[in-house]
Structure formats: C-alpha cells, structure tokens
Motif scaffolding. Structure first.
Motif, PDB file in Angstrom:
ATOM      1  N   ILE A  55      44.045  42.698  35.621  1.00 24.30           N
ATOM      2  CA  ILE A  55      43.107  43.711  37.336  1.00 24.30           C
ATOM      3  C   ILE A  55      43.054  44.936  37.486  1.00 24.30           C
ATOM      4  N   TRP A  56      42.016  46.097  36.392  1.00 25.24           N
ATOM      5  CA  TRP A  56      42.462  47.554  36.615  1.00 25.24           C
ATOM      6  C   TRP A  56      41.897  48.076  38.108  1.00 25.24           C
ATOM      7  N   VAL A  57      42.958  49.208  38.642  1.00 28.96           N
ATOM      8  CA  VAL A  57      42.698  50.030  39.634  1.00 28.96           C
ATOM      9  C   VAL A  57      43.396  50.830  39.265  1.00 28.96           C
ATOM     10  N   GLU A  58      42.597  52.283  39.620  1.00 29.33           N
ATOM     11  CA  GLU A  58      42.982  53.513  38.466  1.00 29.33           C
ATOM     12  C   GLU A  58      42.628  54.560  40.730  1.00 29.33           C
ATOM     13  N   ILE A  59      44.020  55.469  40.914  1.00 30.92           N
ATOM     14  CA  ILE A  59      44.043  55.480  41.694  1.00 30.92           C
ATOM     15  C   ILE A  59      43.951  57.085  42.097  1.00 30.92           C
ATOM     16  N   GLU A  63      48.300  59.047  44.805  1.00 33.88           N
ATOM     17  CA  GLU A  63      49.290  58.287  45.612  1.00 33.88           C
ATOM     18  C   GLU A  63      49.752  57.556  44.441  1.00 33.88           C
ATOM     19  N   ASN A  64      50.842  57.006  45.154  1.00 34.79           N
ATOM     20  CA  ASN A  64      52.639  56.580  44.967  1.00 34.79           C
ATOM     21  C   ASN A  64      52.149  54.899  44.590  1.00 34.79           C
ATOM     22  N   GLU A  65      51.869  54.739  43.168  1.00 37.93           N
ATOM     23  CA  GLU A  65      51.042  53.450  42.653  1.00 37.93           C
ATOM     24  C   GLU A  65      52.492  52.072  42.187  1.00 37.93           C
ATOM     25  N   GLU A  66      53.456  53.236  43.031  1.00 42.19           N
ATOM     26  CA  GLU A  66      54.754  52.021  43.551  1.00 42.19           C
ATOM     27  C   GLU A  66      53.583  51.138  44.731  1.00 42.19           C
ATOM     28  N   ASP A  67      53.338  51.970  45.443  1.00 43.63           N
ATOM     29  CA  ASP A  67      52.812  51.034  46.603  1.00 43.63           C
ATOM     30  C   ASP A  67      51.996  50.504  47.226  1.00 43.63           C
ATOM     31  N   VAL A  68      51.131  50.761  45.719  1.00 41.53           N
ATOM     32  CA  VAL A  68      49.609  50.392  45.164  1.00 41.53           C
ATOM     33  C   VAL A  68      50.128  49.017  44.892  1.00 41.53           C
ATOM     34  N   ARG A  69      51.185  48.882  44.261  1.00 42.46           N
ATOM     35  CA  ARG A  69      51.836  48.177  43.581  1.00 42.46           C
ATOM     36  C   ARG A  69      51.827  46.680  44.283  1.00 42.46           C
ATOM     37  N   LYS A  70      53.044  47.497  45.422  1.00 40.88           N
ATOM     38  CA  LYS A  70      53.807  46.176  45.954  1.00 40.88           C
ATOM     39  C   LYS A  70      52.848  45.774  46.947  1.00 40.88           C
ATOM     40  N   TYR A  71      51.280  46.512  48.247  1.00 46.66           N
ATOM     41  CA  TYR A  71      50.705  45.930  48.488  1.00 46.66           C
ATOM     42  C   TYR A  71      50.032  44.676  47.698  1.00 46.66           C
ATOM     43  N   LEU A  72      49.731  44.962  46.163  1.00 44.97           N
ATOM     44  CA  LEU A  72      48.691  43.959  45.927  1.00 44.97           C
ATOM     45  C   LEU A  72      49.017  43.069  45.332  1.00 44.97           C
ATOM     46  N   GLU A  73      50.657  42.644  45.631  1.00 44.46           N
ATOM     47  CA  GLU A  73      51.195  41.626  44.967  1.00 44.46           C
ATOM     48  C   GLU A  73      52.100  40.821  45.964  1.00 44.46           C
ATOM     49  N   LYS A  74      51.793  42.061  47.729  1.00 44.94           N
ATOM     50  CA  LYS A  74      52.212  41.116  48.607  1.00 44.94           C
ATOM     51  C   LYS A  74      50.775  40.563  49.416  1.00 44.94           C
ATOM     52  N   GLU A  75      49.714  41.077  48.904  1.00 52.00           N
ATOM     53  CA  GLU A  75      48.460  40.134  49.099  1.00 52.00           C
ATOM     54  C   GLU A  75      47.383  39.623  48.260  1.00 52.00           C
ATOM     55  N   LEU A  76      48.191  39.311  47.224  1.00 54.00           N
ATOM     56  CA  LEU A  76      47.261  38.573  45.975  1.00 54.00           C
ATOM     57  C   LEU A  76      47.667  36.939  45.949  1.00 54.00           C
ATOM     58  N   SER A  77      47.284  35.722  46.438  1.00 58.72           N
ATOM     59  CA  SER A  77      46.759  34.490  45.891  1.00 58.72           C
ATOM     60  C   SER A  77      48.611  34.544  45.586  1.00 58.72           C
ATOM     61  N   LYS A  78      49.095  33.576  45.218  1.00 63.61           N
ATOM     62  CA  LYS A  78      50.065  33.206  44.257  1.00 63.61           C
ATOM     63  C   LYS A  78      49.546  32.542  42.647  1.00 63.61           C
ATOM     64  N   PRO A  79      48.377  32.181  42.938  1.00 63.24           N
ATOM     65  CA  PRO A  79      47.275  31.709  41.554  1.00 63.24           C
ATOM     66  C   PRO A  79      46.617  32.862  40.986  1.00 63.24           C
ATOM     67  N   ASP A  80      46.274  34.165  42.165  1.00 60.96           N
ATOM     68  CA  ASP A  80      45.877  35.430  41.461  1.00 60.96           C
ATOM     69  C   ASP A  80      46.820  36.066  40.773  1.00 60.96           C
ATOM     70  N   ILE A  88      47.491  49.513  37.038  1.00 62.30           N
ATOM     71  CA  ILE A  88      47.015  50.964  37.072  1.00 62.30           C
ATOM     72  C   ILE A  88      47.432  51.750  36.697  1.00 62.30           C
ATOM     73  N   LYS A  89      46.271  53.336  36.883  1.00 65.75           N
ATOM     74  CA  LYS A  89      46.263  53.921  35.884  1.00 65.75           C
ATOM     75  C   LYS A  89      45.955  54.907  37.548  1.00 65.75           C
ATOM     76  N   THR A  90      46.416  56.204  37.452  1.00 64.88           N
ATOM     77  CA  THR A  90      46.317  57.514  37.810  1.00 64.88           C
ATOM     78  C   THR A  90      45.047  58.629  36.890  1.00 64.88           C
ATOM     79  N   SER A  91      44.591  59.057  38.158  1.00 61.25           N
ATOM     80  CA  SER A  91      43.188  59.381  37.503  1.00 61.25           C
ATOM     81  C   SER A  91      43.909  61.220  36.874  1.00 61.25           C
TER      82      SER A  91
END
Length: 91
Positions: A55-59, A63-80, A88-91
């Motif tokens: 999953i590629w994400v450009e912020i 924006e705080n990369e760690e906040d985005v990562r924590k959010y995705l790790e919390k919301e994505l399913s365990k199989p995902d 995650i890459k900053t533009s």
C-alpha cells in the motif's frame, strides 16, 4: 398458549434488532480504510498494489508520517496487515 405468543414476540424482537444492527454496519474494504485516511489526513495519493502486496501512501508535507501509519495499522484488518507492506512518502 400465552407463553408461545410471548416467546414468538421476544424472538421476533431479537431478530429485528439483530438485523438492524447488522444492516447498519458497513462492509469492510481496504479502499474504504484508505479513503477515510484521505479524509482524516492530507493525503496526496494512495495506491493498493495488485501484483505487489504494497500500500503506497503519499502525504502532504507537514503531515506526521507516524500518525498516518498508526491510523492505518489500527483501521486495516489483520489479514490486510499481514498481506500488505505500508510505504509512506512525503511529497
């Protein structure tokens, strides 16, 4: 006979509430999680790999990369989380 009617009423009541609770829950999808991250953070773009499990994400800058990562790790399913690597890459 009165107990039978009461039992049917209670059973019907439980089934109706179970159906309402089930119907209100939106089905899970990886794209919906990323779309919610798009709304919550200033994402520039995101892409879910088809041939590569990434999953590629450009912020946006600032924006705080760690906040985005924590959010995705919390919301994505365990199989995902097992299937995809999150980049995650900053533009």
């Amino acid at each position: 006979m009165n107990r039978v009617k009461w039992g049917i009423f209670v059973l019907l009541f439980v089934v109706i509430f179970a159906f309402i609770g089930y119907a209100q829950k939106e089905p899970y999808s990886t794209e919906k999680v990323l779309q919610s991250a798009w709304d919550k953070f200033e994402l520039e773009s995101f892409q879910i790999g088809v041939s590569d499990p990434i999953i590629w994400v450009e912020i946006a800058e600032g924006e705080n990369e760690e906040d985005v990562r924590k959010y995705l790790e919390k919301e994505l399913s365990k199989p995902d989380l097992k299937k995809f690597q999150i980049n995650i890459k900053t533009s």
